[in-house]
Design a protein around this motif. Structure first.
Motif, PDB file in Angstrom:
ATOM      1  N   GLY A 148       0.786  -1.228   0.000  1.00  0.00           N
ATOM      2  CA  GLY A 148       0.000   0.000   0.000  1.00  0.00           C
ATOM      3  C   GLY A 148       0.816   1.275   0.000  1.00  0.00           C
ATOM      4  N   LYS A 149       2.143   1.175  -0.111  1.00  0.00           N
ATOM      5  CA  LYS A 149       3.008   2.363  -0.080  1.00  0.00           C
ATOM      6  C   LYS A 149       3.705   2.532  -1.427  1.00  0.00           C
ATOM      7  N   ALA A 150       3.775   3.773  -1.902  1.00  0.00           N
ATOM      8  CA  ALA A 150       4.333   4.057  -3.227  1.00  0.00           C
ATOM      9  C   ALA A 150       5.832   3.766  -3.263  1.00  0.00           C
ATOM     10  N   VAL A 151       6.250   2.973  -4.279  1.00  0.00           N
ATOM     11  CA  VAL A 151       7.659   2.584  -4.376  1.00  0.00           C
ATOM     12  C   VAL A 151       8.286   2.934  -5.729  1.00  0.00           C
ATOM     13  N   ALA A 152       7.482   3.180  -6.763  1.00  0.00           N
ATOM     14  CA  ALA A 152       8.010   3.435  -8.106  1.00  0.00           C
ATOM     15  C   ALA A 152       6.842   3.811  -9.009  1.00  0.00           C
ATOM     16  N   ALA A 153       7.126   3.967 -10.302  1.00  0.00           N
ATOM     17  CA  ALA A 153       6.057   4.234 -11.274  1.00  0.00           C
ATOM     18  C   ALA A 153       6.467   3.747 -12.643  1.00  0.00           C
ATOM     19  N   VAL A 154       5.453   3.469 -13.475  1.00  0.00           N
ATOM     20  CA  VAL A 154       5.675   3.094 -14.873  1.00  0.00           C
ATOM     21  C   VAL A 154       4.852   4.034 -15.744  1.00  0.00           C
ATOM     22  N   VAL A 155       5.322   4.238 -16.984  1.00  0.00           N
ATOM     23  CA  VAL A 155       4.653   5.189 -17.871  1.00  0.00           C
ATOM     24  C   VAL A 155       4.903   4.772 -19.318  1.00  0.00           C
ATOM     25  N   PRO A 156       3.927   4.954 -20.229  1.00  0.00           N
ATOM     26  CA  PRO A 156       4.175   4.661 -21.643  1.00  0.00           C
ATOM     27  C   PRO A 156       4.984   5.777 -22.291  1.00  0.00           C
ATOM     28  N   PRO A 157       5.542   5.548 -23.478  1.00  0.00           N
ATOM     29  CA  PRO A 157       6.279   6.609 -24.176  1.00  0.00           C
ATOM     30  C   PRO A 157       5.370   7.799 -24.467  1.00  0.00           C
ATOM     31  N   MET A 158       5.977   8.962 -24.555  1.00  0.00           N
ATOM     32  CA  MET A 158       5.215  10.150 -24.898  1.00  0.00           C
ATOM     33  C   MET A 158       4.787  10.086 -26.362  1.00  0.00           C
ATOM     34  N   PRO A 159       3.582  10.545 -26.685  1.00  0.00           N
ATOM     35  CA  PRO A 159       3.124  10.534 -28.078  1.00  0.00           C
ATOM     36  C   PRO A 159       4.081  11.305 -28.975  1.00  0.00           C
ATOM     37  N   GLY A 160       4.335  10.755 -30.160  1.00  0.00           N
ATOM     38  CA  GLY A 160       5.196  11.438 -31.112  1.00  0.00           C
ATOM     39  C   GLY A 160       6.675  11.219 -30.912  1.00  0.00           C
ATOM     40  N   GLN A 161       7.039  10.395 -29.931  1.00  0.00           N
ATOM     41  CA  GLN A 161       8.456  10.142 -29.672  1.00  0.00           C
ATOM     42  C   GLN A 161       9.057   9.367 -30.844  1.00  0.00           C
ATOM     43  N   ASP A 162      10.233   9.796 -31.296  1.00  0.00           N
ATOM     44  CA  ASP A 162      10.865   9.170 -32.456  1.00  0.00           C
ATOM     45  C   ASP A 162      11.391   7.785 -32.098  1.00  0.00           C
ATOM     46  N   GLY A 163      11.139   6.814 -32.990  1.00  0.00           N
ATOM     47  CA  GLY A 163      11.668   5.478 -32.788  1.00  0.00           C
ATOM     48  C   GLY A 163      11.049   4.786 -31.587  1.00  0.00           C
ATOM     49  N   GLU A 164      11.541   3.585 -31.315  1.00  0.00           N
ATOM     50  CA  GLU A 164      11.077   2.855 -30.133  1.00  0.00           C
ATOM     51  C   GLU A 164      12.066   3.082 -29.009  1.00  0.00           C
ATOM     52  N   PRO A 165      11.649   3.765 -27.946  1.00  0.00           N
ATOM     53  CA  PRO A 165      12.586   4.093 -26.879  1.00  0.00           C
ATOM     54  C   PRO A 165      13.029   2.854 -26.110  1.00  0.00           C
ATOM     55  N   GLN A 166      14.257   2.897 -25.583  1.00  0.00           N
ATOM     56  CA  GLN A 166      14.773   1.811 -24.764  1.00  0.00           C
ATOM     57  C   GLN A 166      14.251   1.975 -23.336  1.00  0.00           C
ATOM     58  N   SER A 167      13.595   0.955 -22.832  1.00  0.00           N
ATOM     59  CA  SER A 167      13.112   1.010 -21.456  1.00  0.00           C
ATOM     60  C   SER A 167      14.290   1.065 -20.495  1.00  0.00           C
ATOM     61  N   ALA A 168      14.200   1.912 -19.483  1.00  0.00           N
ATOM     62  CA  ALA A 168      15.274   2.041 -18.495  1.00  0.00           C
ATOM     63  C   ALA A 168      14.721   2.677 -17.232  1.00  0.00           C
ATOM     64  N   TRP A 169      15.219   2.238 -16.099  1.00  0.00           N
ATOM     65  CA  TRP A 169      14.834   2.860 -14.835  1.00  0.00           C
ATOM     66  C   TRP A 169      15.598   4.161 -14.646  1.00  0.00           C
ATOM     67  N   CYS A 170      14.914   5.171 -14.174  1.00  0.00           N
ATOM     68  CA  CYS A 170      15.509   6.485 -13.938  1.00  0.00           C
ATOM     69  C   CYS A 170      15.451   6.801 -12.444  1.00  0.00           C
TER      70      CYS A 170
END
Length: 265
Positions: A51-73
Motif C-alpha cells: 500500500g506504499k508508493a515505491v516506483a512508477a511506470v509510464v508509456p512513451p510520450m506521443p510522437g516520440q521518435d523510434g522505439e525508446p529503450q526502457s530504463a529505470w531512472c
C-alpha cells in the motif's frame, strides 16, 4: 514526512512500450500492485508495495521518435529544481528536459552527466517520493555505472555536494557518495570485458527482496534475463537482471551477507 536532503535518491520510474506487460512482470518479481493511470499526466501509473508508493511506470510520450529503450531512472531530491538545473549545466551536464511543474505533485527535470548517465531531479510538492525504502519490494540502493569514473565523480559531487570515499581495493575502482549521514549512492566502472560498447552509461537501481535466488527465478519465468549473479557480498546477496523490455535493475537480499565490510579511504 520531512523533506529529503538535496541529493538524496527520492524516486524511480521507467518508461515501457508495453505498460501492462511491465506491470505483470514486476508484480510477479517484486510483488507490486498498481494504482490508476493518471491520464492527465501521460498515463503515469504508480506502483505500490504493502500500500506504499515505491516506483512508477509510464508509456512513451506521443510522437516520440523510434522505439525508446526502457530504463529505470533515479531522481535526486532538490529544494529548487531550477537552481539544480543550473548547477548541472555548470558542471558539464546536459539538460534533457528543462524543469517542469507536474500539477501540484512537484517539479521535475531530466539530465545527463558528462559520461552519458541519465538521471532525474525532483522538487517535491504533494508527492514527496518513496513511501517505502529498504524493505522487500522497494528501493534500497543505486550505483552509477560509467566508463569515465573521474568525470562522473567530479560531476555528482559538484551538483549535489556529495562527500566521496573509495573502497580500499587495488583490484576494484568503486566509490561511495554520501551526504554526511551515511552512503546514498555507489559508482562502478564499466569494464570493456563486461559491458559492450553499445551499452550506455546508466544508474542501476537495486530493489530489496527476501530471497535473491528466488527473485531471479521469478524474473526468468516471467520473461526476464539474468545478467550476473546471484552473488554473495558483505552488503547482501544480489543479482543483475534485464526485464522482458530490456530495462536493467538489480535485486538484493540485504539480510544475507558474506564477508567483512570493506575499508573506505
Amino acid at each position: 514526512m520531512a523533506s529529503r536532503t538535496e541529493g538524496t535518491p527520492v524516486w524511480t520510474d521507467a518508461m515501457f512500450t508495453d505498460v501492462e506487460g511491465a506491470k505483470a512482470f514486476y508484480a510477479d518479481v517484486l510483488g507490486w500492485t498498481f494504482g490508476e493511470s493518471a491520464s492527465e499526466f501521460g498515463n503515469y501509473t504508480q506502483a505500490y508495495k504493502n500500500g506504499k508508493a515505491v516506483a512508477a511506470v509510464v508509456p512513451p510520450m506521443p510522437g516520440q521518435d523510434g522505439e525508446p529503450q526502457s530504463a529505470w531512472c533515479l531522481y535526486f531530491a532538490s529544494p529548487d529544481a531550477e537552481t539544480t538545473a543550473e548547477k548541472i549545466k555548470a558542471a558539464g551536464g546536459t539538460l534533457l528536459m528543462e524543469p517542469m511543474k507536474v500539477g501540484d505533485f512537484g517539479t521535475m527535470c531530466l539530465a545527463q552527466d558528462p559520461t552519458g548517465v541519465v538521471f532525474g531531479v525532483w522538487q517535491a510538492g504533494a508527492h514527496e517520493g518513496f513511501e517505502l525504502e529498504g524493505e522487500t519490494g522497494s528501493y534500497v540502493w543505486a550505483e552509477v555505472f560509467t566508463r569515465e569514473p573521474g568525470k562522473s565523480d567530479d560531476f555528482f559531487t559538484a551538483v549535489f555536494d556529495f562527500g566521496s570515499k573509495k573502497i580500499k581495493d587495488e583490484h576494484m575502482d568503486y566509490r561511495v557518495f554520501d551526504l554526511g549521514a551515511g552512503p546514498v549512492l555507489g559508482r562502478m566502472v564499466m569494464s570493456p570485458d563486461d559491458f559492450p560498447a553499445e551499452v550506455p552509461a546508466y544508474i542501476q537501481i537495486y530493489f530489496a527482496v527476501d530471497n535473491c535466488d528466488k527473485a531471479v527465478e521469478a524474473a526468468e519465468r516471467a520473461g526476464g534475463r539474468k545478467v550476473f549473479g546471484p552473488m554473495d557480498s558483505p552488503f547482501g546477496r544480489f543479482a543483475a537482471v534485464l526485464d522482458p523490455q530490456g530495462a536493467a535493475f538489480a535485486v538484493i537480499d540485504v539480510k544475507t551477507t558474506v564477508g567483512e565490510m570493506p575499508e573506505m579511504v
